[in-house]
Design an enzyme around this catalytic site. Structure first.
Site, PDB file in Angstrom:
ATOM      1  N   SER A 256      44.953  44.227  43.652  1.00 30.76           N
ATOM      2  CA  SER A 256      45.647  42.978  43.286  1.00 30.76           C
ATOM      3  C   SER A 256      46.021  43.004  41.815  1.00 30.76           C
ATOM      4  CB  SER A 256      44.723  41.784  43.528  1.00 30.76           C
ATOM      5  OG  SER A 256      43.824  41.638  42.427  1.00 30.76           O
ATOM      6  N   ASP A 257      46.933  42.141  41.447  1.00 29.83           N
ATOM      7  CA  ASP A 257      47.185  41.983  40.025  1.00 29.83           C
ATOM      8  C   ASP A 257      46.051  41.118  39.454  1.00 29.83           C
ATOM      9  OD1 ASP A 257      50.338  41.694  38.222  1.00 29.83           O
ATOM     10  OD2 ASP A 257      48.283  42.003  37.520  1.00 29.83           O
ATOM     11  N   TYR A 258      46.056  41.025  38.161  1.00 31.62           N
ATOM     12  CA  TYR A 258      44.954  40.452  37.385  1.00 31.62           C
ATOM     13  C   TYR A 258      44.700  38.980  37.801  1.00 31.62           C
ATOM     14  CZ  TYR A 258      42.311  39.980  32.948  1.00 31.62           C
ATOM     15  OH  TYR A 258      41.348  39.823  31.984  1.00 31.62           O
ATOM     16  N   HIS A 259      43.570  38.736  38.500  1.00 34.40           N
ATOM     17  CA  HIS A 259      43.179  37.356  38.849  1.00 34.40           C
ATOM     18  C   HIS A 259      44.057  36.773  39.956  1.00 34.40           C
ATOM     19  CE1 HIS A 259      42.307  32.985  37.798  1.00 34.40           C
ATOM     20  NE2 HIS A 259      41.100  33.521  37.894  1.00 34.40           N
TER      21      HIS A 259
END
Ligand code: GLC
Length: 723
Positions: A256-259
């Site tokens: 996933s991308d960050y957060h």
């Protein structure tokens, strides 16, 4: 039972969720700051991956905690955004795209991987493959430009460059194709905004680069933060599980991308972390970067029966498989085992200088003012970007320091001398102080030529850097106008070097400058690369991978438009146009002047019907009628005039290069697979349609500058019938 299955059979739920978690170390922050120390979790086996850690010693210290102190000894996967270089910075990706040179694209990726692996890293969150036609979006800087075919070529080159032929080799990195998909089409160019485009545009424009990355063997993919027509990419079953894994057969890791998993709550599709974790896992996301959603949400999701242990095991299996492929189990200290030898580092700097000079796009060279070759040349190098090392890096500077990147002033002083190169800042990049203009104008008095360095700060493009106004920030325009006026009174030429992460809206600058160089952000060797071109040591060859708008109101602007039922006709008011600005860009895709002057002739294509299995050989003669040697990039476009769906007025299908001395003529041959002329029919399935197709060849995506020939696509006669 193989090694992974054996491990899996021993793992607790907490250990499994640890392998599905990637946490940022504190060495660099690339998203919302979430504090916390990971060392105990690494020893407990409840964090299996890290990002933003740099330095072989640090990496090995963390690796040792995982490998030698945790119960199962599973090595860490550690990644960083090595987007256009690690410690040695190359031009930003949009600038590198201007080389139109797959070998160079692969070479800079390979060199970046070597440098990052020597720092202990095993993954880079690159290449970024978001096609974008909206320069308001700051991440245009990181991408391949406006064209899907070009994006696909860059994807192939970068994946091969980062990953090499053996992911277990100590100098390679796992690449991550990002951000899947269509992030470059955010509404109004505003960062993280919703993306709402047709499925046809998704398929024709935003997927080809990812298809190419998967075909090239990319080890991982990162979904975009954004929703696509109301479905967040992080939870997009149709495009992740359906298209990426199902249709394309992608078997690697989705990180996933960050957060981003937690942000499914903000998107409004998840009520809480357990729900968000469920949606992401169901879509096929294997690693949760920095949301802690898997560790905190999946136990509840499991107990509620929303997810199964089998689904968790599938994700863990993919993560462990990647670590196995990277050689981390065999030798977790292999990357960073020894420092690079200084010769490799200095060779890399030389490469950065070559790439920096070749990324420069000469947008104007009035009266042939460049190159500046006067003996004893005296220059005034002025402007807010004349002596700014930190801005030469551009956005996403990897592990590089703010200093140590050759500035324009340093570049010219190294080549000429301090005494011959005067300097003044004039104004800052974006404040209102104009008190320094007078001193800068005074520096122009004794110069033979003025090098005016203006543009954006590095931080004005990249992530979270959309801009609604696309001109020069601050009081740079007032400064430039004062410089043009003084230079005119002195009879001195002004060479503008424009730094930006996007095409800026600067028609007035193009009008008033004597020469205009788009330098993007050229990286560690910026000043040397720019001086090489200005002083004629290198002949400029860069070609813009994006259309330059005349006005922000033209955006999105790109060459591959559909024709409209009322295409622009100056003689007919009721045709597609603006009342206040021309339709065409200030500089079209592919535009870039050289020190030569190239003439095209004798375009040859095969006669007779072309079958889908054929390869079309396209030849054109090119002559250099200029006074200097130069390299020309020749573009191959097609246009399908009549088809079952509307086709773009131009489609990029190839390019070739030729270097010619003055007076020399040569032939450029480009091969076009007829199958590449398939398109998505009414049912969005690929179709090869018989009929006439135009082949257009020339220097840029301006139809008036292209030679035209026609080919006829035909379905082969049924066997047995001879024609
Ligand atoms: C950032 C970016 C992504 C990057 C990741 C890790 O927010 O969207 O491109 O790879 O976080 O830094």
């Amino acid at each position: 039972m193989n090694r992974i299955e054996s491990l899996l059979s021993k793992m607790t739920l907490a250990e499994k969720l640890g392998q599905m978690t990637m946490t940022a170390s504190s060495y660099a922050v690339t998203g919302p700051v979430i504090a916390g120390d990971s060392t105990q979790a690494i020893k407990d086996g409840t964090i299996g991956n890290l990002l933003n850690m740099v330095g072989a010693q640090h990496v090995h210290d963390m690796q040792r905690l995982a490998v030698e102190e945790s119960r199962l000894g599973i090595p860490l996967l550690i990644g960083l955004d090595v987007i256009h270089g690690h410690r040695t910075v190359f031009p930003i990706p949009l600038g590198e795209a201007a080389l139109f040179d797959p070998k160079m694209w692969a070479l800079t990726a390979q060199e970046s991987a070597r440098e990052a692996a020597a720092d202990g890293l095993a993954m880079t969150f690159a290449p970024m493959l978001d096609v974008s036609r909206d320069p308001r979006w700051g991440r245009s800087a990181e991408g391949p430009g406006e064209d899907p075919w070009l994006g696909a070529r860059i994807a192939e080159a970068k994946v091969h460059g980062y990953q090499g032929n053996d992911l277990a080799a100590p100098h390679t990195l796992s690449a991550v194709a990002k951000h899947y998909c269509a992030y470059g089409a955010v509404t109004a160019g505003r960062e993280y905004a919703s993306v709402d485009i047709s499925e046809r545009t998704v398929r024709e424009v935003h997927l080809p680069a990812f298809e190419a990355a998967v075909a090239a063997g990319v080890a991982a993919v990162m979904p975009a933060f954004t929703d696509l027509a109301g479905v967040p990419m992080t939870a997009n079953v149709a495009l992740l599980r359906g298209w990426l894994r199902g249709k394309l057969g992608f078997r690697g890791v989705i990180v996933s991308d960050y957060h981003a998993i937690a942000e499914l709550i903000h998107h409004g599709v998840a009520a809480d972390l357990a729900h968000a974790a469920t949606l992401a896992l169901k879509a096929g996301v294997d690693i949760d970067m920095m949301a802690d959603a898997y560790r905190r949400g999946l136990p509840e999701a499991l107990s509620r029966g929303w997810v199964t242990m089998a689904e968790i095991d599938t994700a863990v299996r993919r993560v462990l498989t990647l670590k196995l492929r990277l050689g981390l189990f065999d030798d977790p200290y292999r990357r960073g085992a020894r420092p690079e030898d200084p010769a490799a580092v200095s060779a890399r700097r030389k490469l950065a200088r070559v790439v920096g000079s070749r990324a420069i796009v000469m947008l104007k060279n009035g009266q042939g003012v460049l190159p500046l070759t006067k003996p004893g040349l005296r220059l005034a190098v002025i402007g807010p970007l004349a002596d700014s090392s930190v801005d030469m890096r551009g956005p996403w500077w990897g592990a590089s320091a703010p200093e140590g990147h050759v500035t324009v002033l340093e570049g010219f002083r190294q080549m000429l001398s301090d005494a011959h190169v005067a300097h003044a800042q004039g104004v800052s990049i974006d404040d209102d102080d104009t008190s320094g203009i007078a001193a800068a104008l005074e520096r122009c008095e004794t110069a033979d030529a003025i090098i005016l360095c203006v543009g954006e700060a590095a931080a004005m493009s990249g992530e979270a850097a959309s801009r609604a106004h696309l001109g020069l920030p601050g009081r740079q325009r007032a400064f430039a106008d004062a410089v043009f006026e003084r230079a005119r009174s002195l009879g001195k030429p002004v060479v503008v070097v424009l730094f930006s992460g996007r095409p800026l809206v600067v028609p007035w600058l193009a009008e008033k400058s004597d020469a205009l160089l788009a330098a993007w952000f050229p990286g560690s060797e910026a000043g040397n690369a720019i001086a090489d071109v200005v002083l004629g040591h290198v002949s400029p060859s860069g070609r813009t991978p994006v259309s330059w708008p005349r006005a922000a109101g033209q955006v999105p602007i790109f060459f591959g438009q559909r024709p409209s039922g009322r295409p622009r006709d100056a003689a007919d008011h009721y045709t597609s146009k603006y009342l206040d600005v021309a339709n065409d860009p200030l500089f079209p895709f592919g535009f870039g002047l050289t020190f030569g002057r190239f003439k095209y002739s004798n375009l040859r294509v095969p006669a007779g019907g072309v079958a889908e299995s054929d390869t079309i050989v396209v030849r054109v003669d090119v002559a250099n009628e200029g006074r200097r040697a130069a390299e020309e990039t020749v573009f191959l476009f097609t246009h399908d005039r009549v088809a079952s769906v509307v086709r773009p007025v131009l489609e990029l299908k190839g390019f070739g290069k030729i270097s010619l001395e003055p007076g020399e003529t040569g032939t450029v041959t480009m091969l076009l697979a007829a199958a590449d002329l398939k398109f998505l029919g009414l049912d969005l399935e690929p179709v090869f349609e018989a009929g006439d197709v135009e082949i257009l060849v020339g220097p840029c995506a301006d139809r008036s500058q292209l030679l035209l020939a026609g080919i006829e696509l035909a379905h082969p006669a049924p066997s047995g019938i001879k024609r």
